[in-house]
Design an enzyme around this catalytic site. Structure first.
Site, PDB file in Angstrom:
ATOM      1  N   SER A  38       0.585  -9.117  -2.610  1.00 15.13           N
ATOM      2  CA  SER A  38      -0.220  -9.754  -3.657  1.00 15.13           C
ATOM      3  C   SER A  38       0.297  -9.331  -5.017  1.00 15.13           C
ATOM      4  O   SER A  38       0.470  -8.143  -5.269  1.00 15.13           O
ATOM      5  CB  SER A  38      -1.674  -9.343  -3.507  1.00 15.13           C
ATOM      6  OG  SER A  38      -2.132  -9.703  -2.234  1.00 15.13           O
ATOM      7  N   GLU A  76      -0.941  -6.269  -9.669  1.00 10.90           N
ATOM      8  CA  GLU A  76      -1.169  -5.256  -8.629  1.00 10.90           C
ATOM      9  C   GLU A  76       0.132  -4.491  -8.374  1.00 10.90           C
ATOM     10  O   GLU A  76       0.129  -3.316  -8.065  1.00 10.90           O
ATOM     11  CB  GLU A  76      -1.632  -5.921  -7.335  1.00 10.90           C
ATOM     12  CG  GLU A  76      -1.996  -4.922  -6.238  1.00 10.90           C
ATOM     13  CD  GLU A  76      -2.680  -5.581  -5.032  1.00 10.90           C
ATOM     14  OE1 GLU A  76      -2.318  -5.211  -3.898  1.00 10.90           O
ATOM     15  OE2 GLU A  76      -3.540  -6.469  -5.238  1.00 10.90           O
ATOM     16  N   ARG A  93      -7.468  -0.954  -6.088  1.00 13.64           N
ATOM     17  CA  ARG A  93      -6.021  -0.888  -6.225  1.00 13.64           C
ATOM     18  C   ARG A  93      -5.585   0.070  -7.317  1.00 13.64           C
ATOM     19  O   ARG A  93      -4.596  -0.169  -8.038  1.00 13.64           O
ATOM     20  CB  ARG A  93      -5.414  -2.273  -6.477  1.00 13.64           C
ATOM     21  CG  ARG A  93      -5.698  -3.297  -5.407  1.00 13.64           C
ATOM     22  CD  ARG A  93      -4.980  -2.984  -4.098  1.00 13.64           C
ATOM     23  NE  ARG A  93      -5.459  -3.887  -3.062  1.00 13.64           N
ATOM     24  CZ  ARG A  93      -6.558  -3.663  -2.340  1.00 13.64           C
ATOM     25  NH1 ARG A  93      -7.254  -2.536  -2.520  1.00 13.64           N
ATOM     26  NH2 ARG A  93      -6.934  -4.535  -1.422  1.00 13.64           N
TER      27      ARG A  93
HETATM   28  C1  LIG Z   1       4.487  -8.561   2.695  1.00 17.66           C
HETATM   29  C2  LIG Z   1       3.629  -7.532   1.963  1.00 17.66           C
HETATM   30  C3  LIG Z   1       2.248  -7.549   2.145  1.00 17.66           C
HETATM   31  C4  LIG Z   1       1.456  -6.609   1.466  1.00 17.66           C
HETATM   32  N1  LIG Z   1       0.099  -6.630   1.673  1.00 17.66           N
HETATM   33  C5  LIG Z   1      -0.667  -5.723   1.035  1.00 17.66           C
HETATM   34  C6  LIG Z   1      -2.083  -5.720   1.234  1.00 17.66           C
HETATM   35  O1  LIG Z   1      -2.651  -6.515   1.998  1.00 17.66           O
HETATM   36  N2  LIG Z   1      -2.828  -4.812   0.542  1.00 17.66           N
HETATM   37  C7  LIG Z   1      -2.244  -3.913  -0.314  1.00 17.66           C
HETATM   38  O2  LIG Z   1      -2.978  -3.113  -0.900  1.00 17.66           O
HETATM   39  N3  LIG Z   1      -0.892  -3.876  -0.519  1.00 17.66           N
HETATM   40  C8  LIG Z   1      -0.116  -4.767   0.137  1.00 17.66           C
HETATM   41  N4  LIG Z   1       1.234  -4.760  -0.083  1.00 17.66           N
HETATM   42  C9  LIG Z   1       1.813  -3.851  -1.059  1.00 17.66           C
HETATM   43  C10 LIG Z   1       2.394  -2.585  -0.392  1.00 17.66           C
HETATM   44  O3  LIG Z   1       2.410  -2.617   0.926  1.00 17.66           O
HETATM   45  C11 LIG Z   1       1.599  -1.444  -0.748  1.00 17.66           C
HETATM   46  O4  LIG Z   1       1.541  -1.315  -2.090  1.00 17.66           O
HETATM   47  C12 LIG Z   1       2.120  -0.145  -0.081  1.00 17.66           C
HETATM   48  O5  LIG Z   1       1.090   0.719  -0.067  1.00 17.66           O
HETATM   49  C13 LIG Z   1       3.308   0.452  -0.762  1.00 17.66           C
HETATM   50  O6  LIG Z   1       3.749   1.597   0.022  1.00 17.66           O
HETATM   51  P1  LIG Z   1       5.255   2.094  -0.063  1.00 17.66           P
HETATM   52  O7  LIG Z   1       5.359   3.304   0.762  1.00 17.66           O
HETATM   53  O8  LIG Z   1       6.140   0.950   0.220  1.00 17.66           O
HETATM   54  O9  LIG Z   1       5.317   2.516  -1.575  1.00 17.66           O
HETATM   55  P2  LIG Z   1       6.431   2.193  -2.664  1.00 17.66           P
HETATM   56  O10 LIG Z   1       6.445   0.723  -2.900  1.00 17.66           O
HETATM   57  O11 LIG Z   1       7.663   2.893  -2.319  1.00 17.66           O
HETATM   58  O12 LIG Z   1       5.747   2.908  -3.912  1.00 17.66           O
HETATM   59  C14 LIG Z   1       4.592   2.353  -4.502  1.00 17.66           C
HETATM   60  C15 LIG Z   1       4.226   3.282  -5.673  1.00 17.66           C
HETATM   61  O13 LIG Z   1       3.756   4.518  -5.158  1.00 17.66           O
HETATM   62  C16 LIG Z   1       4.563   5.611  -5.622  1.00 17.66           C
HETATM   63  N5  LIG Z   1       4.667   6.533  -4.469  1.00 17.66           N
HETATM   64  C17 LIG Z   1       5.033   6.231  -3.208  1.00 17.66           C
HETATM   65  N6  LIG Z   1       4.958   7.347  -2.425  1.00 17.66           N
HETATM   66  C18 LIG Z   1       4.519   8.359  -3.245  1.00 17.66           C
HETATM   67  C19 LIG Z   1       4.228   9.748  -3.048  1.00 17.66           C
HETATM   68  N7  LIG Z   1       4.368  10.332  -1.859  1.00 17.66           N
HETATM   69  N8  LIG Z   1       3.825  10.487  -4.116  1.00 17.66           N
HETATM   70  C20 LIG Z   1       3.667   9.923  -5.336  1.00 17.66           C
HETATM   71  N9  LIG Z   1       3.928   8.595  -5.606  1.00 17.66           N
HETATM   72  C21 LIG Z   1       4.346   7.840  -4.554  1.00 17.66           C
HETATM   73  C22 LIG Z   1       5.887   4.984  -6.023  1.00 17.66           C
HETATM   74  O14 LIG Z   1       6.509   5.737  -7.029  1.00 17.66           O
HETATM   75  C23 LIG Z   1       5.419   3.623  -6.559  1.00 17.66           C
HETATM   76  O15 LIG Z   1       4.924   3.787  -7.851  1.00 17.66           O
HETATM   77  C24 LIG Z   1       2.064  -5.664   0.588  1.00 17.66           C
HETATM   78  C25 LIG Z   1       3.451  -5.644   0.406  1.00 17.66           C
HETATM   79  C26 LIG Z   1       4.232  -6.573   1.070  1.00 17.66           C
HETATM   80  C27 LIG Z   1       5.717  -6.562   0.862  1.00 17.66           C
END
Ligand SMILES: Cc1cc2nc3c(=O)[nH]c(=O)nc-3n(C[C@H](O)[C@H](O)[C@H](O)COP(=O)(O)OP(=O)(O)OC[C@H]3O[C@@H](n4cnc5c(N)ncnc54)[C@H](O)[C@@H]3O)c2cc1C
Length: 247
Positions: free
Chosen positions: A153, A243, A103
């Site tokens: 998580s 996380e 992570r």
């Molecule tokens: C119901 C639920 C279940 C989940 N289950 C899991 C799981 O099983 N495993 C897991 O690992 N995660 C899980 N997550 C967490 C989440 O899905 C992940 O962290 C996901 O990868 C976030 O992607 P996002 O596009 O929404 O990023 P955001 O939440 O928009 O951003 C996350 C971070 O990445 C940065 N970021 C995003 N895009 C870029 C880019 N292009 N360049 C530079 N920085 C960037 C943002 O600034 C921020 O710091 C879950 C979340 C939810 C709500």
């Protein structure tokens, strides 16, 4: 996404690029592509490596930043290289330069924007990959009800190698999965399920999920998180690490 202060503190960027191109067992994707779409295209092509990431919300850019994963797999398993925007310059960095770990990645430490990700897959049986994906999607649907307000998580699972002999003695070794201790077990052991501060509560079905019951505030989150950290530290001597990221 919030860019570093040296650019402009109040700038928020929404990555929209959602192009996918495939060639042989390579996929080149813009960072705004939903992870779910990549899982779908990979399975359609009989490509192995992301089927266990089925149901994880968000974009591939966000997944690469946090090295998102599940069931002992991570997006980094299939990353080959990443194209970034680095203070006005666009360049491609190798997988090793991404410094992926559990992570975590270099992207959490550098003010870079992930523009495009090049992925390389193994070959598999389309039907088997589809079956795995459907099984996992069904499990997740059960766990994460649509109206559940939670960021996934909350704390990182504990990497066993980081524990000292005293900490190892304090835990139930039978709980260890793929070299990690589920943090849900630690939280459940200190009675976290159902604990609530204001409108933020630990879910009563998974101790590592903090849910917003409606009007939860950052203050509620930070008070509850401190309490949970103290309880686990007191019972197991283990320091919990988030996380999620606070903004
Ligand atoms: C119901 C639920 C279940 C989940 N289950 C899991 C799981 O099983 N495993 C897991 O690992 N995660 C899980 N997550 C967490 C989440 O899905 C992940 O962290 C996901 O990868 C976030 O992607 P996002 O596009 O929404 O990023 P955001 O939440 O928009 O951003 C996350 C971070 O990445 C940065 N970021 C995003 N895009 C870029 C880019 N292009 N360049 C530079 N920085 C960037 C943002 O600034 C921020 O710091 C879950 C979340 C939810 C709500």
């Amino acid at each position: 996404m919030v860019l570093p202060p040296e650019i402009r503190e109040d700038l928020l960027i929404h990555i929209k690029g959602n192009q996918i191109s495939v060639e042989n067992d390579y996929m080149s994707v813009e960072s705004g592509v939903l992870l779910a779409n990549i899982v779908h295209v990979a399975i359609q092509n009989g490509w192995q490596g992301v089927e266990y990431l089925s149901g994880i919300p968000g974009t591939v850019g966000g997944a690469v930043v946090g090295n998102a994963g599940a069931y002992g797999r991570s997006i980094s398993d299939v990353v080959d290289s990443v194209e970034i925007w680095d203070r006005g310059n666009v360049r491609v960095i190798s997988k090793s330069d991404c410094m992926f770990s559990y992570r975590d990645s270099v992207f959490k430490k550098e003010p870079w924007i992930v523009l495009r990700i090049n992925l390389k897959f193994g070959s598999g049986s389309r039907n088997k990959l589809k079956a795995v994906s459907e099984e996992i999607t069904a499990q997740r649907k059960n766990k994460y009800k649509d109206d559940l307000k939670c960021p996934g998580s909350f704390f990182k699972n504990i990497v066993i190698q980081t524990l000292n002999p005293i900490q190892l003695k304090a835990i139930d070794q039978a709980k260890i999965i793929s070299g990690k201790l589920p943090v849900g077990y630690l939280l459940e052991s200190v009675g976290a399920k159902g604990m609530r501060i204001g409108d933020i509560a630990v879910s009563d079905f998974h101790a590592n999920l903090l849910i917003n019951l409606g009007k939860g505030t950052y203050k509620d989150v930070s008070v509850l998180v401190d309490l949970l950290k103290q309880k686990v530290k007191k019972k197991f001597g283990i320091r919990l690490e988030e996380e999620i990221r606070y903004f």
